[in-house]
Design a protein around this motif. Structure first.
Motif, PDB file in Angstrom:
ATOM      1  N   ASP A   1       0.835  -1.211   0.000  1.00 18.43           N
ATOM      2  CA  ASP A   1       0.000   0.000   0.000  1.00 18.43           C
ATOM      3  C   ASP A   1       0.864   1.253   0.000  1.00 18.43           C
ATOM      4  O   ASP A   1       1.923   1.292   0.636  1.00 18.43           O
TER       5      ASP A   1
ATOM      6  N   THR B   1       0.447   6.566   3.986  1.00 15.89           N
ATOM      7  CA  THR B   1      -0.360   7.763   4.225  1.00 15.89           C
ATOM      8  C   THR B   1       0.586   8.914   4.527  1.00 15.89           C
ATOM      9  O   THR B   1       1.459   8.788   5.393  1.00 15.89           O
TER      10      THR B   1
ATOM     11  N   PRO C   1       0.685  12.695   5.646  1.00 22.54           N
ATOM     12  CA  PRO C   1       0.015  13.919   6.095  1.00 22.54           C
ATOM     13  C   PRO C   1       0.724  15.204   5.666  1.00 22.54           C
ATOM     14  O   PRO C   1       0.110  16.266   5.644  1.00 22.54           O
ATOM     15  N   LEU C   2       2.015  15.103   5.325  1.00 23.42           N
ATOM     16  CA  LEU C   2       2.765  16.295   4.930  1.00 23.42           C
ATOM     17  C   LEU C   2       2.773  16.438   3.408  1.00 23.42           C
ATOM     18  O   LEU C   2       2.949  15.449   2.700  1.00 23.42           O
TER      19      LEU C   2
ATOM     20  N   MET D   1      -0.163   8.567  15.814  1.00 22.07           N
ATOM     21  CA  MET D   1      -0.254   8.038  14.447  1.00 22.07           C
ATOM     22  C   MET D   1       0.313   9.028  13.437  1.00 22.07           C
ATOM     23  O   MET D   1       1.077   8.658  12.545  1.00 22.07           O
ATOM     24  N   ARG D   2      -0.081  10.281  13.591  1.00 26.01           N
ATOM     25  CA  ARG D   2       0.385  11.296  12.639  1.00 26.01           C
ATOM     26  C   ARG D   2       1.897  11.509  12.757  1.00 26.01           C
ATOM     27  O   ARG D   2       2.577  11.686  11.742  1.00 26.01           O
TER      28      ARG D   2
ATOM     29  N   GLN E   1       3.517   8.674  10.931  1.00 28.65           N
ATOM     30  CA  GLN E   1       3.416   8.840   9.473  1.00 28.65           C
ATOM     31  C   GLN E   1       4.337   9.944   8.967  1.00 28.65           C
ATOM     32  O   GLN E   1       4.957   9.812   7.907  1.00 28.65           O
ATOM     33  N   MET E   2       4.415  11.036   9.721  1.00 28.60           N
ATOM     34  CA  MET E   2       5.321  12.126   9.308  1.00 28.60           C
ATOM     35  C   MET E   2       6.773  11.636   9.315  1.00 28.60           C
ATOM     36  O   MET E   2       7.542  11.938   8.396  1.00 28.60           O
TER      37      MET E   2
ATOM     38  N   SER F   1       0.613   2.235   7.856  1.00 28.20           N
ATOM     39  CA  SER F   1       0.332   3.408   7.017  1.00 28.20           C
ATOM     40  C   SER F   1       1.524   4.348   6.922  1.00 28.20           C
ATOM     41  O   SER F   1       1.546   5.232   6.073  1.00 28.20           O
TER      42      SER F   1
ATOM     43  N   ASP G   1      -6.709  12.394   3.721  1.00 34.11           N
ATOM     44  CA  ASP G   1      -5.737  11.375   3.313  1.00 34.11           C
ATOM     45  C   ASP G   1      -6.146  10.735   1.989  1.00 34.11           C
ATOM     46  O   ASP G   1      -7.325  10.532   1.728  1.00 34.11           O
ATOM     47  N   LYS G   2      -5.137  10.394   1.202  1.00 33.70           N
ATOM     48  CA  LYS G   2      -5.438   9.636  -0.020  1.00 33.70           C
ATOM     49  C   LYS G   2      -5.952   8.262   0.377  1.00 33.70           C
ATOM     50  O   LYS G   2      -5.384   7.615   1.256  1.00 33.70           O
TER      51      LYS G   2
ATOM     52  N   THR H   1      -6.604   4.271   0.465  1.00 35.45           N
ATOM     53  CA  THR H   1      -5.770   3.104   0.168  1.00 35.45           C
ATOM     54  C   THR H   1      -6.426   2.341  -0.981  1.00 35.45           C
ATOM     55  O   THR H   1      -7.616   2.032  -0.913  1.00 35.45           O
ATOM     56  N   GLU H   2      -5.651   2.042  -2.000  1.00 33.80           N
ATOM     57  CA  GLU H   2      -6.239   1.460  -3.202  1.00 33.80           C
ATOM     58  C   GLU H   2      -5.568   0.141  -3.553  1.00 33.80           C
ATOM     59  O   GLU H   2      -4.527   0.110  -4.207  1.00 33.80           O
ATOM     60  N   PRO H   3      -6.166  -0.969  -3.115  1.00 32.34           N
ATOM     61  CA  PRO H   3      -5.555  -2.270  -3.393  1.00 32.34           C
ATOM     62  C   PRO H   3      -5.602  -2.662  -4.873  1.00 32.34           C
ATOM     63  O   PRO H   3      -4.833  -3.522  -5.298  1.00 32.34           O
TER      64      PRO H   3
ATOM     65  N   ARG I   1     -10.261  -5.046   2.881  1.00 32.15           N
ATOM     66  CA  ARG I   1      -9.910  -4.952   1.466  1.00 32.15           C
ATOM     67  C   ARG I   1     -11.155  -4.796   0.593  1.00 32.15           C
ATOM     68  O   ARG I   1     -11.147  -4.039  -0.388  1.00 32.15           O
TER      69      ARG I   1
ATOM     70  N   TYR J   1      -7.766  12.663  14.366  1.00 29.57           N
ATOM     71  CA  TYR J   1      -6.743  12.232  13.394  1.00 29.57           C
ATOM     72  C   TYR J   1      -6.906  12.955  12.056  1.00 29.57           C
ATOM     73  O   TYR J   1      -5.921  13.232  11.373  1.00 29.57           O
TER      74      TYR J   1
ATOM     75  N   ILE K   1      -2.866  18.975   9.391  1.00 32.94           N
ATOM     76  CA  ILE K   1      -1.635  19.322  10.104  1.00 32.94           C
ATOM     77  C   ILE K   1      -1.074  20.617   9.521  1.00 32.94           C
ATOM     78  O   ILE K   1      -0.904  20.739   8.308  1.00 32.94           O
TER      79      ILE K   1
ATOM     80  N   ILE L   1       1.916  23.176   9.135  1.00 38.46           N
ATOM     81  CA  ILE L   1       3.371  23.269   9.255  1.00 38.46           C
ATOM     82  C   ILE L   1       3.779  24.700   8.954  1.00 38.46           C
ATOM     83  O   ILE L   1       3.555  25.201   7.848  1.00 38.46           O
TER      84      ILE L   1
END
Lengths: 515, 515
Positions: free
Chosen positions: A37, A40, A42-43, A327-328, A331-332, A372, B37-38, B40-42, B328, B409, B413, B415
């Motif tokens: 996959d 993910t 986030p940035l 989690m974030r 992922q970052m 992720s 978030d994009k 998830t594409e199996p 899935r 979540y 974010i 920055i």
């Protein structure tokens, strides 16, 4: 396969018979999962650039303290600006050195079939490391001892979804610290054949573990040094410090080409900025600083960028894990690791005090953060409770169930005419069901993931069987596993050599305990 | 805000005083979360094309049975090949009709502040729907009744993370089925001001609910029909059938511009092919068939493509939820929904029989499937146990905690220089901590997600407070919420009109019960 033909050690080390595969549960076969996959992220690109720029400014303008004179000397010689223990390094230098680290490498333990790959799209899982306490439903929570330590090693060896051992799954407090590493590594090398870890807590501990891992694998010193066979994990002393023994251990491994995981422990709002992005930025600076040192010592040393960035409960200061913020941050850090071309380590952490629903959702959140984020090495994969202060037997079993499910989730999906089953749909038509058709019959045994801990029966059946909740079911399972556990085979000559080494080193006093 | 000024109904409907915001827990404010978030594409592009092609072949070559003469007449008139109840339609026609459905729409309940957006990057959560049983730790598991039904409505109204109501959170078996919908909708419209649902179980039920939703919102018939104010969910009778009352209800809503969620119930290996991709393919064919019908009736009718594709335990045939295969299937359906430009509905489902660790991880897996699939509408968001056969009070609270965490979540974010806190890192330097610095002080109250159910205290404090596990903590919370619950304000004249409508319709006998 090591699973098929094993030498039993029950009834003393001289016992020697062949047994069939373990039957306490039906588990997945050993495999090295590949996480296909897309991570993910986030940035956006600017976010990655901003965190990189900030981390570089920390290294250039503030500097990292290396509380180890050897390390500062090496960095000074490499061109860094060293002032006492503080080391500043410019970004071109950092990027050049970080660029020497491999994106992917292997670690081969004494059983070559248990080789693991760290990096790329691979993800491997290890057991919980270093809690002082352990607990189970029968005996409650207690200080760790050697018996429990061994129990966790057996669970670690048993489960194919656990790919490597971490630090001690529980600290065996009944073994004197001066010789603990000797006894523990002996247990570990006898009870498991998976990749082992050395604590970077003084030169004796590190050198002894490398030597024992070498002996167990039957390698010459040259063979051992030629490729990775074990690893260490070091933590920064945030903010912005690396301490003496951690650096010492990491440098010893680097010299022998053994992998070092560098994991800053940056709790946002406590040892790092209160924003998750700021804590990640600081963590990156701390992590890269140590990685630069290791690349100066031995260019190409396999390293892993670790993350242990989480938030604290701002009411109490208590660390929290498996949170949305955690989690974030993971992922970052994953995005940054890919930016630097480094493998990523994160953890299956939770704050819960018992293996209940909170433990399950916090761990599920942590594990999904692993997947992720593109994590390559999952530390504390099974057994962790209480923010790492307790290893739970039942939680170990629960975590193995969820890890197995995630490994099943990572199986690639095949799409073709036959799989899609248009003809089966046509055959069944508008009535009936698919249980009996050939398309189902050909596949039903392996079509879906089959759990060993989840109870999918209906309420009535579940109640008739005593309405057993998950932790109680897990309790039965770990007992059955320990009951039937058979250690992996080991050449008696190597066993003797290991025993002799331990005896000699114990005679010499082991390691100093003044750390 | 509806939260700030409310009319209490405790002590009878005539009671009328203002109260401050509820205090049982500190929860998040109402918001419409955006999932940036994009997904998830199996499936790769060829995979999407293969499932699309297979679904089109099902519609072209096998056909779907519409067990409703009105629907087959409409589809025949539109150019489909109708043979008895079987309808075949070619792919160009399907794509043309599906293309008429909006990618995003709103549903506005009686309180316009509780308007929800379905589609795009939005995700909204609803309560559990339709279990015949309910359970709590005090009273155990029991058949649903009106009191429990009302309790769940109160929880549904209370939690800002629950955006809409589903079907009955538990079936009130003590109300006669002929008038159940009238009593239930009255309770729902009085105890909540969120979007309501109508069961497509006969014309009376559907028409009565639309009428009551209209009255509650104080709208004319024209105003009601002008935009969505409620919705229904229909399930196919897999394989490849849509039954009479579901189609009847869906068509009635479509005529009045009200949204229809079309959710095939395709358990792989039972009512659909044993492969998840095959089950998804069949589900898509069944779902699109009904959507085509609704677009023929009223082009532009808001619809949602639902997924309820999971696997069965092939040893027992029992359905399983929150499994790797389920995840899935949900993600694949998400890809297909985006391919067709349709919003997606999925569920927070689990197979567990009590609110323990298994329930928590299965629900966490389901919820992560919702987020990672790009789901827009999460059905059964809170309270579901036992594959949907039981609504649990404690599980409702647990699910709201995890949903809140997922909403946290999803916060974007930020920055920038200030957030990253380089100056704070410089200020703290190599010693000390970040608790006291201004960067922390400015942010600490809102920096991190703060849970209402998770216990983040250390073991000793947790034990001193009685070592209370998550379900027991949840038990205390739902009681406190019900204790202090205050229904949303309602104009007494509208209340009277609703009561009069219910009385009249009860006098008329309600709805037939021969379904």
């Amino acid at each position: 396969m090591a699973d098929q033909e094993v030498r039993t050690r029950r009834g003393g080390r001289s016992g020697n018979k062949r047994r069939d595969r373990a039957t306490a549960i039906t588990q997945m076969p050993w495999s090295l999962p590949i996480n296909l996959d897309k991570p993910t992220e986030p940035l956006d690109e600017e976010g990655v650039a901003a965190i990189h720029n900030g981390a570089m400014r920390v290294l250039e303008e503030i500097g990292i303290e290396f509380l180890n004179p050897e390390s500062t000397a090496i960095l000074k010689a490499a061109g860094c600006t060293v002032s006492g223990e503080n080391v500043r390094m410019d970004r071109d230098f950092v990027m050049e050195k970080v660029g020497l680290a491999p994106n992917q490498f292997t670690i081969t333990p004494r059983n070559p079939d248990r080789k693991i790959i760290i990096g790329g799209k691979h993800i491997v899982f290890g057991s919980v490391s270093s809690p002082p306490n352990c607990s189970d439903l029968d005996r409650g929570r207690r200080i760790g001892d050697r018996e429990s330590f061994r129990d966790f090693l057996k669970l670690c060896q048993y489960f194919n979804c656990i790919h490597f051992t971490g630090g001690y799954a529980v600290e065996p407090m009944d073994i004197h610290p001066s010789v603990r590493h000797l006894e523990c590594l002996y247990d570990k090398l006898i009870l498991t054949d998976k990749v082992v870890h050395a604590y970077s807590l003084g030169k004796e501990r590190v050198e002894d573990v490398m030597e024992m891992a070498r002996i167990a694998a039957g390698l010459s010193h040259e063979e051992f040094d030629a490729s990775p066979h074990m690893y260490t994990n070091i933590n920064s002393t945030s903010p912005l410090k690396h301490d003496y023994p951690m650096l010492d251990g990491a440098m010893r491994l680097a010299r022998r080409g053994q992998p070092v995981v560098v994991t800053p422990f940056t709790l946002a709002g406590a040892m790092a900025p209160v924003t998750m992005s700021g804590a990640v930025m600081q963590s990156i600076a701390e992590g890269l600083a140590a990685i630069v040192l290791l690349q100066c010592i031995n260019p190409g040393t396999p390293v892993v960028l670790g993350t242990f960035t989480s938030n604290v409960d701002m009411k109490t200061g208590a660390p929290a894990f498996g949170t949305p913020d955690y989690m974030r941050a993971t992922q970052m850090t994953g995005q940054m690791a890919r930016y630097y071309g480094l493998p990523l380590r994160s953890s299956n952490a939770c704050a819960a005090n018992c293996p209940d629903s909170q433990a399950a959702w916090e761990s599920a959140f942590s594990l999904w953060a692993c997947l992720s984020s593109g994590t390559n090495k999952v530390y504390h994969g099974a057994g962790w409770l209480e923010g790492g202060l307790c290893a739970s037997y039942e939680k170990f079993i629960m975590d193995c169930e969820t890890i197995q499910q995630m490994i099943a989730y990572m199986q690639p999906i095949t799409i073709n005419e036959d799989e899609l089953g248009f003809e089966a749909i046509k055959e069944v038509g508008h009535g009936g069901h698919f249980f009996g058709v050939q398309h189902t019959q050909d596949r039903y045994e392996t079509a879906f993931y089959s759990p060993f801990l989840s109870d999918w029966s209906n309420f009535e059946n579940w109640e008739d069987r005593g309405a057993v909740r998950t932790p109680e079911r897990a309790n039965k399972i770990w007992k059955a596993i320990l009951e039937e556990f058979v250690p992996p085979p080991m050449d008696p000559a190597i066993d003797e050599e290991l025993q002799a080494f331990v005896a000699k080193r114990k005679e010499e006093g082991g390691a100093p305990t003044d750390f």
